[in-house]
Design a protein around this motif. Structure first.
Motif, PDB file in Angstrom:
ATOM      1  N   UNK A   1       0.845  -1.186   0.000  1.00 43.82           N
ATOM      2  CA  UNK A   1       0.000   0.000   0.000  1.00 43.82           C
ATOM      3  C   UNK A   1       0.889   1.248   0.000  1.00 43.82           C
ATOM      4  N   UNK A   2       0.584   2.175  -0.914  1.00 44.59           N
ATOM      5  CA  UNK A   2       1.394   3.390  -1.015  1.00 44.59           C
ATOM      6  C   UNK A   2       0.575   4.555  -1.533  1.00 44.59           C
ATOM      7  N   UNK A   3       1.091   5.764  -1.298  1.00 42.50           N
ATOM      8  CA  UNK A   3       0.448   6.988  -1.758  1.00 42.50           C
ATOM      9  C   UNK A   3       0.852   7.230  -3.213  1.00 42.50           C
ATOM     10  N   UNK A   4      -0.107   7.270  -4.140  1.00 42.35           N
ATOM     11  CA  UNK A   4       0.251   7.467  -5.554  1.00 42.35           C
ATOM     12  C   UNK A   4       1.004   8.767  -5.816  1.00 42.35           C
ATOM     13  N   UNK A   5       0.667   9.823  -5.106  1.00 41.12           N
ATOM     14  CA  UNK A   5       1.368  11.101  -5.304  1.00 41.12           C
ATOM     15  C   UNK A   5       2.843  10.979  -4.943  1.00 41.12           C
TER      16      UNK A   5
ATOM     17  N   UNK B   1      -0.228   4.394 -13.071  1.00 41.42           N
ATOM     18  CA  UNK B   1       0.231   4.171 -11.699  1.00 41.42           C
ATOM     19  C   UNK B   1      -0.917   4.314 -10.710  1.00 41.42           C
ATOM     20  N   UNK B   2      -1.725   5.330 -10.883  1.00 45.32           N
ATOM     21  CA  UNK B   2      -2.873   5.524  -9.987  1.00 45.32           C
ATOM     22  C   UNK B   2      -3.850   4.352 -10.082  1.00 45.32           C
ATOM     23  N   UNK B   3      -4.066   3.862 -11.291  1.00 46.77           N
ATOM     24  CA  UNK B   3      -4.972   2.735 -11.485  1.00 46.77           C
ATOM     25  C   UNK B   3      -4.414   1.464 -10.861  1.00 46.77           C
ATOM     26  N   UNK B   4      -3.099   1.247 -11.011  1.00 41.70           N
ATOM     27  CA  UNK B   4      -2.462   0.051 -10.435  1.00 41.70           C
ATOM     28  C   UNK B   4      -2.570   0.047  -8.919  1.00 41.70           C
ATOM     29  N   UNK B   5      -2.315   1.201  -8.298  1.00 41.31           N
ATOM     30  CA  UNK B   5      -2.393   1.295  -6.837  1.00 41.31           C
ATOM     31  C   UNK B   5      -3.836   1.124  -6.369  1.00 41.31           C
ATOM     32  N   UNK B   6      -4.772   1.677  -7.128  1.00 43.36           N
ATOM     33  CA  UNK B   6      -6.189   1.563  -6.780  1.00 43.36           C
ATOM     34  C   UNK B   6      -6.645   0.113  -6.804  1.00 43.36           C
ATOM     35  N   UNK B   7      -6.211  -0.650  -7.817  1.00 42.39           N
ATOM     36  CA  UNK B   7      -6.585  -2.060  -7.933  1.00 42.39           C
ATOM     37  C   UNK B   7      -5.956  -2.903  -6.836  1.00 42.39           C
ATOM     38  N   UNK B   8      -4.781  -2.487  -6.378  1.00 42.54           N
ATOM     39  CA  UNK B   8      -4.078  -3.247  -5.360  1.00 42.54           C
ATOM     40  C   UNK B   8      -2.876  -3.980  -5.921  1.00 42.54           C
TER      41      UNK B   8
END
Length: 253
Positions: A33-37, A55-62
């Motif tokens: 888990x990480x902050x996309x910004x 990148x934002x989509x990848x982090x959102x999906x997990x």
């Protein structure tokens, strides 16, 4: 007597018989888990617009990675496994980066409290050699089911600064666990910690006890370094690559 205390005592005194002619095979899944910004701000400015959305989509999906631990309680092997049915797709930038840095095996010797880790960085092979850090564990009376096993909560500090929360199973009497975690009176089934503002949680998903002696992978050759030496080399490489990107050069002449 309090029900939780009774369960805790039952767990502590319910050890299974385990011999050196047996190998515990434990499959783990690590969630990141990480902050996309934070991630995007570390990318050279000229490339941010190209990767921002993905990148934002990848982090959102997990983001998750699969590992396998083979241990006999005295020595062990921990290694990243190929992802099966990966819904994140093969083009996950962060997953690919994390996986590329962690493909090599981690070998632990719990008698000598030492480890050896294979690392391949852009074709350069390293063998990180060092001592396992003893965590000052504090065992609580909290219990939880993890992967179908009753586990006890423990908290500790690794490397003088990393707070670790772990859940261990006394019924599996080996003082081992995922990655470099060890030292509790039972296999560590779950571990959570934060490094460089990135949260990691590792959970066991399957355990099997094989009636066979542990056979460790033969470590390949590579430049032998300590963890601090490796970290310094990576810091210098990152600085060099950043300077190359800033000057608009993709590779050396």
């Amino acid at each position: 007597m309090n029900t939780k205390i009774l369960l805790l005592l039952a767990l502590i005194f319910s050890f299974q018989v385990f011999s050196q002619e047996q190998t515990i095979e434990a499959d783990y899944e690590t969630h990141v888990f990480m902050d996309p910004d934070m991630v995007i701000n570390k990318i050279p400015s000229q490339y941010r617009s190209q990767v921002d959305a993905s990148i934002r989509e990848e982090i959102k999906k997990g983001i998750s990675m699969d590992y396998k631990l083979l241990t006999d309680g005295k020595q062990s092997e921990y290694q990243l496994q190929p992802k099966v049915n990966n819904s994140q797709g093969v083009d996950g930038i962060i997953l690919n980066q994390l996986s590329s840095q962690d493909k090599g095996a981690l070998i632990k010797n719990l008698d000598s409290l030492s480890f050896l880790k294979e690392v391949d960085v852009m074709g350069a092979k390293y063998l990180i050699k060092g001592k396992l850090t003893i965590t000052d564990w504090k065992i609580s009376n909290e219990t939880e089911m993890v992967g179908g096993y009753a586990a006890i909560k423990a908290e500790g500090t690794a490397n003088d600064s990393i707070k670790v929360t772990a859940w261990f199973c006394p019924k599996i009497p080996v003082k081992d666990g995922p990655d470099r975690a060890f030292g509790l009176p039972g296999l560590i089934l779950k571990a959570s910690y934060t490094i460089n503002n990135i949260d990691f949680t590792t959970n066991v998903v399957k355990i099997a006890i094989r009636k066979q002696k542990l056979k460790l992978k033969k470590i390949s050759s590579g430049k032998i370094v300590t963890q601090s030496e490796f970290d310094e080399e990576m810091k210098n490489l990152e600085k060099k690559m950043s300077e190359m990107h800033d000057s608009g050069i993709d590779k050396e002449d």
